[in-house]
Motif scaffolding. Structure first.
Motif, PDB file in Angstrom:
ATOM      1  N   ARG A 405       1.117  -1.043  -0.206  1.00 49.90           N
ATOM      2  CA  ARG A 405       0.093   0.031  -0.043  1.00 49.90           C
ATOM      3  C   ARG A 405       0.795   1.377  -0.011  1.00 49.90           C
ATOM      4  NH1 ARG A 405      -3.647  -0.167   5.026  1.00 49.90           N
ATOM      5  NH2 ARG A 405      -2.403   1.705   6.153  1.00 49.90           N
ATOM      6  N   TYR A 412       7.375  -1.059   2.621  1.00 49.10           N
ATOM      7  CA  TYR A 412       6.032  -0.375   3.037  1.00 49.10           C
ATOM      8  C   TYR A 412       5.852   0.623   3.753  1.00 49.10           C
ATOM      9  CZ  TYR A 412       4.892  -5.732   2.374  1.00 49.10           C
ATOM     10  OH  TYR A 412       4.851  -7.152   1.923  1.00 49.10           O
ATOM     11  N   TYR A 414       2.679   1.992   4.278  1.00 50.37           N
ATOM     12  CA  TYR A 414       1.319   1.756   5.105  1.00 50.37           C
ATOM     13  C   TYR A 414       0.388   3.266   4.854  1.00 50.37           C
ATOM     14  CZ  TYR A 414       3.778  -2.548   7.070  1.00 50.37           C
ATOM     15  OH  TYR A 414       4.128  -3.429   7.059  1.00 50.37           O
ATOM     16  N   ASN A 448      -4.640  -9.925   2.546  1.00 57.78           N
ATOM     17  CA  ASN A 448      -4.943  -8.477   3.000  1.00 57.78           C
ATOM     18  C   ASN A 448      -6.133  -8.247   3.499  1.00 57.78           C
ATOM     19  OD1 ASN A 448      -2.308  -7.621   2.059  1.00 57.78           O
ATOM     20  ND2 ASN A 448      -2.932  -6.269   0.706  1.00 57.78           N
ATOM     21  N   ILE A 454      -3.028  -6.233   5.305  1.00 58.93           N
ATOM     22  CA  ILE A 454      -2.909  -4.749   5.195  1.00 58.93           C
ATOM     23  C   ILE A 454      -3.883  -3.888   5.899  1.00 58.93           C
ATOM     24  CG2 ILE A 454      -3.861  -4.193   3.152  1.00 58.93           C
ATOM     25  CD1 ILE A 454      -0.028  -3.333   3.833  1.00 58.93           C
ATOM     26  N   HIS A 457      -3.415  -2.261   9.360  1.00 58.42           N
ATOM     27  CA  HIS A 457      -2.537  -1.206   9.467  1.00 58.42           C
ATOM     28  C   HIS A 457      -3.103   0.056   9.343  1.00 58.42           C
ATOM     29  CE1 HIS A 457       1.151  -4.088  10.082  1.00 58.42           C
ATOM     30  NE2 HIS A 457       0.385  -4.735   9.347  1.00 58.42           N
ATOM     31  N   GLY A 464       0.112  -2.534  13.680  1.00 51.15           N
ATOM     32  CA  GLY A 464      -1.134  -2.931  13.358  1.00 51.15           C
ATOM     33  C   GLY A 464      -2.311  -2.970  14.544  1.00 51.15           C
TER      34      GLY A 464
END
Length: 780
Positions: A405, A412, A414, A448, A454, A457, A464
């Motif tokens: 993402r 990452y 996030y 995810n 994901i 997060h 997370g």
């Protein structure tokens, strides 16, 4: 009298043929105005001397520090450097030519130069500026991974080229840097970018610099211990350390100095490989010409005729923006640095039979909201780009266990929230763009969307929180959860998760995964759990399931509680996958349309935006992602003429400006606003974001007489799809009738499969609404 008439005729014919010649020879790049929107820019907004998605994004920096109001700012009066990377959370390799005494150790403020727009040229792939303090004419161009500079110094005694590679640049500081002299025509080195609050780990950019003519001297500077000022070093071969930099000098240069800078995020050897593979010669003008040709080829995949000069300028500048950011991260041979683990691992993109990489790995800001812009436009005209973006996101799943993402520097970030990859991947797959690892993409999207994926997060949060577990058990994400991440609005989470579940269901349906389809389709109705019938708005709920008290559809400041960079007045319409059900919840077509109409009327005096940072205060906000679909929702309430009216006004009033002071109104987010503006100009959209197993396009009023979309034969069977308008003039904003491949069309939508086969959409326009058109088949 006869002679006078003959002379007049000759003059008129001469003007006519000159005009015809100009129209024939004019290139699409000539319509691109890179300065639009640059008065208030962002680090990655402007990169003039670059290729489409180029790893090198070379341009002048008039302000060198910060994520916002940085890079190239139109009203600035000085150039501080020419840097090579203007990317999502990445910057690097600033270069600055000067004359006289070397002052590089004193920083950008000591070496900057005044400049004037009167002596400046910027177009795709080329930038020219005169540095008035030094009398230097600087020209920039590039290949994909190599920056190319031409400096004309004039008649001076000493010319310098500074490389302040250890200086803070763009989003942050450098941990350390190194630069060394390899021979009298070559330098090499690296810069280690410090972590940022988004890119959590350091990232190294390597560079190899070559000159067309031997320099007379090499030196450098660095910071020693706690000293405030850096020390200038001479008679050295290399400089390394904190805030290190270097320079070369020429005594009485007799010809322009050409500089090639090859970069890589893998190694010095890879930086040299990129340089040698892409730029083995010194013909600067040839590279400018090749870059122009490449840009024209890409822009030419959508050709327009008719309309005004201003509309064409904005159209091709918008299209340029959609192909500018989200830069390539992998090298010419497909190697890239994976930073998802404890240590950096060098990965290799799979190669084809000829030994070439099957795809490029990209850096990218988030795809938050791209369901209403990039996902649609790329799938129409640039499916290979879309495929590469999907492949990039899937590489992160293979390397780090989650589809990315907002990937930056192999890591990452996030950024934002939710699972923004699934709408993109589902749209690609269901439109027949499948030149990526489909099995891995599907497995990654499933992971995810489940606890531990994901979605758990929050914005920029590594650790997370069990958002998905709450979402599954409670049917919504509550407010008041603990955590340090940004963007934690539970009501917004519930709405995004519901849409992303629907996208997952469509992906599953396209792959004949019946059980998964049913599971995610059921979850996609969770938006119902936060719709408050007593107020008529989406309303946050607390941990105990009660409604949040002191609720209002708008609020003060950046974000309203429960939402993300927005409020309930906007997010209440975020059910793109089931508009029929949302309209029913809100009381039916008339009630829905009246409510939406009032919001547009309230937003019109402000040109349908609110100032950046005040997103919670607007009834509409076409400066930011959550409301970018709202004008198209009247279609679903059997009032397509209102969609046509408001889209036309937004296109003209919000996105029509071609000056440095408008056109994008804030956060362009690497092509998202540009691509939405392109779609509005073409009269195409898709509220569902293209993710349906049977994707459609909604029709609005195009602003051009003719639009020709060249279809990519690697993905689609047709050669081109043509949109023609009849009676196109400024006041003709309403669709009177339409024909698709010669057959009357009375629906406001048509299927993507029809576009993919090629054909002609003919739209007749008029000054007054035809309230009978577009309502022939509104069953969704």
């Amino acid at each position: 009298m006869l002679k006078g008439n003959l002379l007049l005729l000759i003059i008129l014919l001469t003007i006519f043929f000159q005009s015809m010649a100009q129209s024939v020879t004019r290139k699409l790049t000539d319509y691109v105005n890179p300065f639009i929107g640059t008065a208030k820019s962002r680090w990655f907004f402007f990169s003039s001397a670059s290729r489409p998605f180029g790893m090198v994004s070379l341009s002048p920096d008039t302000w060198a520090l910060g994520s916002w109001n940085s890079g190239y700012l139109y009203d600035s009066t000085a150039v501080r450097c020419f840097s090579h990377i203007h990317c999502w959370e990445i910057s690097g390799v600033p270069v600055m030519p000067t004359t006289g005494t070397v002052k590089g150790h004193l920083g950008f403020e000591a070496t900057k130069s005044r400049f004037s727009h009167k002596n400046e040229i910027a177009k795709p792939g080329y930038h020219k500026v005169v540095l008035d303090n030094y009398g230097i004419t600087a020209e920039l161009t590039s290949t994909n991974r190599v920056g190319f500079h031409r400096y004309s110094f004039g008649n001076i005694d000493t010319a310098n080229v500074l490389f302040d590679v250890g200086a803070a640049l763009g989003q942050g500081k450098m941990d350390s840097a190194s630069i060394q002299m390899n021979n009298e025509k070559e330098l090499s080195g690296y810069s280690v970018m410090s972590p940022t609050n988004r890119r959590k780990k350091p990232l190294t950019v390597y560079f190899v610099v070559q000159f067309n003519t031997p320099f007379s001297k090499f030196g450098g500077w660095k910071k020693n211990g706690s000293a405030k000022q850096r020390t200038l070093l001479e008679n050295v071969k290399a400089v390394s350390g904190k805030e290190a930099g270097g320079y070369v000098s020429y005594y009485k240069p007799k010809q322009p100095v050409l500089v090639k800078v090859g970069i890589s995020f893998v190694s010095l050897e890879q930086a040299r490989l990129n340089l040698e593979a892409e730029l083995p010669h010194w013909n600067f003008d040839k590279v400018v010409s090749e870059s122009t040709d490449e840009w024209n080829a890409e822009l030419g995949k959508i050709q327009v005729s008719g309309g005004t000069e201003k509309q064409k300028v904005k159209f091709y500048t918008d299209l340029w923006h959609t192909l500018l950011g989200r830069h390539i991260y992998s090298d010419a041979n497909g190697k890239y640095a994976d930073n998802t683990g404890v240590k950096t691992v060098i990965r290799q993109v799979p190669l084809d039979k000829k030994g070439k990489p099957l795809f490029n790995v990209h850096n990218s800001d988030s795809f938050w909201g791209s369901e209403w812009n990039l996902n649609i436009l790329w799938s129409i005209a640039y499916p290979k780009v879309m495929s590469d973006m999907v492949s990039t996101l899937v590489e992160y799943y293979k390397n780090g266990g989650l589809i990315a993402r907002g990937p930056s520097g192999g890591n990452y970030t996030y950024v934002m929230m939710g699972d923004q990859a699934t709408p993109l991947i589902a749209a690609a797959y269901n439109k027949g763009i499948r030149s990526f690892d489909v099995a891995a993409a599907y497995a990654g999207c499933i992971k995810n969307s489940m606890p531990g994926g994901i979605r758990d997060h929050a914005g920029y949060e590594v650790v997370g929180y069990p958002f998905v577990d709450q979402y599954i058990k409670m049917g919504f994400v509550p407010e008041g959860v603990d955590g340090k991440g940004w963007q934690r609005g539970g009501c917004a989470y519930t709405l995004h998760f519901s849409y992303q579940d629907w996208c997952m269901a469509q992906f599953a349906k396209g792959r004949n995964k019946g059980a998964d389809y049913q599971q995610y389709l059921k979850r996609s109705f969770n938006y119902r759990n936060i719709f408050d019938k007593s107020t008529g708005w989406m309303r946050p709920k607390e941990l105990d399931g009660s409604w949040m008290k002191d609720f209002s559809p708008t609020a003060k400041g950046f974000t309203a509680k429960g939402f993300i960079e927005s409020n309930s007045a906007i997010y209440s319409y975020y059910v793109p996958h089931n508009m029929a059900d949302l309209i029913k919840l809100m009381g039916g077509n008339e009630t829905f349309a009246d409510k939406l109409q009032k919001q547009f009327e309230l937003a019109a005096p402000l040109k349908f935006i609110v100032p950046h940072g005040h997103h919670a205060e607007g009834w509409l906000d076409y400066e930011n992602q959550p409301s970018l679909h709202m004008a198209h929702l009247f279609n679903y309430a059997q009032k397509p003429w209102l969609t046509q009216y408001w889209v036309h006004r937004i296109k003209e009033e919000c996105y029509g400006d071609t000056t440095p002071y408008g056109g994008y109104n804030g956060d362009e987010d690497q092509g998202q606003i540009g691509s939405l503006s392109v779609l509005m100009a073409m009269g195409l959209f898709d509220v569902e974001g293209g993710a349906s197993v049977n994707p459609h396009y909604q029709i609005t009023s195009p602003i051009f007489d003719k639009i020709v979309i060249q279809l990519d034969e690697r993905y689609y069977p047709g050669k081109s799809f043509v949109i023609k308008t009849i009676n196109n003039k400024p006041s003709s904003i309403y669709i009177q009738s339409a024909k698709l491949n010669g057959i009357p069309l009375n629906d406001f939508r048509f299927q993507h499969s029809t576009l993919a086969k090629g054909g002609v959409l003919e739209i007749k326009l008029g000054d007054t609404p035809n309230k009978n058109w577009g309502i022939g088949n509104t069953r969704l």
